[in-house]
Write a protein that holds these residues in place. Sequence first.
Motif, short mmCIF file in Angstrom:
data_model
loop_
_atom_site.label_atom_id
_atom_site.label_comp_id
_atom_site.label_asym_id
_atom_site.label_seq_id
_atom_site.Cartn_x
_atom_site.Cartn_y
_atom_site.Cartn_z
N ARG A 155 2.31 4.99 -1.57
CA ARG A 155 3.07 4.69 -2.78
C ARG A 155 2.58 3.38 -3.40
O ARG A 155 2.40 2.37 -2.71
CB ARG A 155 4.56 4.58 -2.45
CG ARG A 155 5.44 4.31 -3.66
CD ARG A 155 6.90 4.25 -3.25
NE ARG A 155 7.75 3.81 -4.35
CZ ARG A 155 9.05 3.57 -4.25
NH1 ARG A 155 9.66 3.75 -3.07
NH2 ARG A 155 9.75 3.16 -5.28
N TYR A 156 2.36 3.40 -4.69
CA TYR A 156 1.90 2.22 -5.44
C TYR A 156 3.14 1.48 -5.95
O TYR A 156 3.72 1.82 -6.98
CB TYR A 156 1.02 2.67 -6.60
CG TYR A 156 0.43 1.55 -7.43
CD1 TYR A 156 -0.82 1.03 -7.13
CD2 TYR A 156 1.11 1.03 -8.53
CE1 TYR A 156 -1.37 0.01 -7.90
CE2 TYR A 156 0.57 0.02 -9.30
CZ TYR A 156 -0.66 -0.49 -8.98
OH TYR A 156 -1.21 -1.49 -9.75
N LEU A 157 3.56 0.44 -5.22
CA LEU A 157 4.75 -0.31 -5.60
C LEU A 157 4.47 -1.26 -6.75
O LEU A 157 5.37 -1.55 -7.55
CB LEU A 157 5.26 -1.11 -4.40
CG LEU A 157 5.71 -0.30 -3.18
CD1 LEU A 157 6.08 -1.25 -2.04
CD2 LEU A 157 6.88 0.60 -3.53
N GLY A 158 3.26 -1.82 -6.81
CA GLY A 158 2.87 -2.73 -7.88
C GLY A 158 2.62 -4.15 -7.43
O GLY A 158 1.94 -4.91 -8.13
N GLY A 159 3.17 -4.56 -6.27
CA GLY A 159 3.06 -5.95 -5.85
C GLY A 159 1.71 -6.37 -5.34
O GLY A 159 1.37 -7.56 -5.33
N GLY A 160 0.91 -5.40 -4.87
CA GLY A 160 -0.49 -5.67 -4.61
C GLY A 160 -0.84 -6.19 -3.24
O GLY A 160 -0.01 -6.48 -2.39
N SER B 145 -5.01 -0.58 1.16
CA SER B 145 -4.42 0.60 1.79
C SER B 145 -2.94 0.39 2.08
O SER B 145 -2.16 1.33 1.99
CB SER B 145 -5.16 0.95 3.09
OG SER B 145 -6.42 1.51 2.83
N PHE B 146 -2.55 -0.85 2.41
CA PHE B 146 -1.15 -1.12 2.75
C PHE B 146 -0.31 -1.35 1.50
O PHE B 146 0.78 -0.79 1.37
CB PHE B 146 -1.08 -2.34 3.67
CG PHE B 146 0.27 -2.56 4.28
CD1 PHE B 146 0.81 -1.67 5.18
CD2 PHE B 146 1.01 -3.69 3.97
CE1 PHE B 146 2.06 -1.87 5.76
CE2 PHE B 146 2.26 -3.91 4.53
CZ PHE B 146 2.78 -2.99 5.43
N ASN B 147 -0.79 -2.18 0.57
CA ASN B 147 -0.12 -2.41 -0.71
C ASN B 147 -1.15 -2.26 -1.83
O ASN B 147 -1.83 -3.22 -2.20
CB ASN B 147 0.49 -3.82 -0.76
CG ASN B 147 1.86 -3.89 -0.14
OD1 ASN B 147 2.79 -3.22 -0.58
ND2 ASN B 147 2.00 -4.71 0.90
N PRO B 148 -1.32 -1.06 -2.37
CA PRO B 148 -2.41 -0.80 -3.31
C PRO B 148 -2.34 -1.65 -4.58
O PRO B 148 -1.26 -1.97 -5.07
CB PRO B 148 -2.23 0.69 -3.65
CG PRO B 148 -1.46 1.26 -2.50
CD PRO B 148 -0.55 0.16 -2.06
#
Length: 546
Positions: free
Chosen positions: A281-286, A254-257
Motif C-alpha cells: 500500500r502506498y501511504l504517501g509518507g515515503g 519496499s516498506f514505505n513506497p
Amino acid sequence: MPLKLSTLVVNAALVTLVSPGAHAGPFAPDTGDTAAYSDTRLAITFDTAPSLGSAGKIKVFTTDGTLVDTIDVSDAVSKMSGETQTLFSARNTEIDKLGGNVPSLAQWRYVYYRPVVISGSTASIKLHDGALRPDTAYYVNIDNGVLNGKVAGASFRGVSGTSAWTFKTKATPGSPTAVTVDDDGPADFRTVQGALDWIMQNGCVTCAYAGAAKTITVKNGNYRELLFLRNVNNLTITGESRSGVIVFYDNSDSFNPGTGFGTTSAGATLVSAGPNVGTRRYLGGGRNVLLAENADLLKLTNFTLWNAHRKTSGWDNQAETMYFNSSTLGGSRLSALSMNFMSAQDTLLLKGWSWFYKSYVSGDVDFIWGSPYAALFEQSELHTIVDGTNASSGGYIFQARAAYGYPGFVVLNSKLTADAAIPAGSTWLARSGGLAPPTYCTTKTTTGGLGSANLGCDNLAYINTRMGTHIRTAGWQATPAPTPATPTATAGWRERGSMDLSGNTLNVSGRNQNVSSTGIDLSGLDTRTEVFQAWNNGAGWVPATP
C-alpha cells in the motif's frame, strides 16, 4: 572522525534498539510513575529474550476508561489494504500519522512502522505519534499471547485491569521554543519526533512563536524513529556528539513506497513492493528517515542520521536518510554542519538551497540527488560503500535533476573516498537524471515553486576535490546523455582542480570530454557566497561557519 556505515553494521552493539531508562519493576514507565513522558515508549523487561506472538492487542486508556491507542501485533493492518508482498512479515505493522497531534497542520506524514521491538530481554512498544497527552493518567492492557516469556520467574500472561500498569505523564515543557531530548535521562522528550511535534505546535509559520529562533538539543543515545517536520522556520537541531547521537530507522521503498510528502489522508493505492514480490500500500509518507517540508533556515549539526536498510536483491532499495522537500526561491534553506548522513541508495534527496559543511555522506547508487537551486558540499566527505546487490559495482555519486538557471550541485574543497573493497576505477562521478528537453530544463524559475519544465538539469561542478582511486578514468557516465549535453560555465558536468587523496594534481586526461569539461572557468562558484548569490532573486544567502 565521522562514523562509517560499515562500523554501525558490523558492530551491532553500537545501536541499542531499546533505552527505556532506569526503572524499578518490569514495566517502563514504572507502575505509579507520575512523571512519565508523553512520547514515552512502553517497555517490559523479561528474564530472557521474549518472543512476539502472532495475534492480540496492546491498549492504552485514560483512567476514566477512554481508549486512546491500540496496537495490533497481528497482520490485520497490512492485510486490510489487500497487499500481497512477500518480502517481510505482515505482522507487527501499524500505520503512524506523524504530526497528528499538531493543531496547525493540515497535512501529515503517514508511514508504516514496527511498533514492537525486542532487543535482548526487553520488549519496547512504540505507541502512535501523539497518542499520549501531557499531565494525564493512563493504564495499559496487553492481551495474553502478544508477548511470550517469563517475568520474575512466572510466565507472562498479559496485563489486565485498571491498576496493574498505570502511570501519569508530566506537564508540558517550560519553553515553547527550546527543548531537549534524551532516550534515557532527564529531558523534555524521549524522542526527536516528540520534540518536533512540540516545535510545530508552538513555532509553525502561523503560530505564536513563528519568528523566534527554535532549538532541539538531542543527548547521546539511539533514536529509532521516522521523523516529520513541516511549516517551521529557524529551527536548529543539535546533537550532543556526532557519533553519540544516532537517529535511525530501517526504511525503504519496499516498506514505505515513494519519496514521501505530507498528505491530508493515507493513500490506498497498491504499488509494486519489488520485482515479482507482490504489492504494498502506498501511504504517501515515503522511504526516508527525515522528511522536512516547507522549512527555511533548518540547521542540523553534530549527529548521525542513518537509514539502516540493507540493500537486498529483489527489494526496491531506495532509502533516503533525508528528503528536504522545500523549494521556494526566497526560503527553503538547509544547513548541515558536522553531520553524518548514511544509507546506500539515494541517501540525500534535496530541493531548495542546501549547505553541507564538514559533513559525511555515504552510499552507493545516486546517493546524492534531487532538484535543488543550489546544494553545496564544502569541506565534506562523500564516501562510496559496497553495493549489497552488486559488490563489483562502484556505483554513482550524483544524479542531478537541478533547477534550470541555477548552480545545482557544487562540491568544493572536499574529498571522495570509498570502502577498501570498492574496485579501483569503478565509481562514476555522476549519471544523468535522463530528463531531457523539450519537457525539462527549459524555463528558469523566478516565482513560485519548481515545475517539470524548471528541473532536470545535470548541473554539477567538482572544484578542488580530492578523489580516491575508485573514481573511473572517464569520470562521467555518458548514457543517457546529460542535459545540457555540452557543459558551460553555468551548467552541465564540470571539474576543476581535482587532486588525488594526497593532494597531488590528478591526471584527468581520460575524462569523457564529450559530455564534461575540465577546462571551463568555475571561478563563479569558488565560495559559498557565490553559490548562493541567486537566493531570493539576488538578495543572496551567506551561511556562517561556527
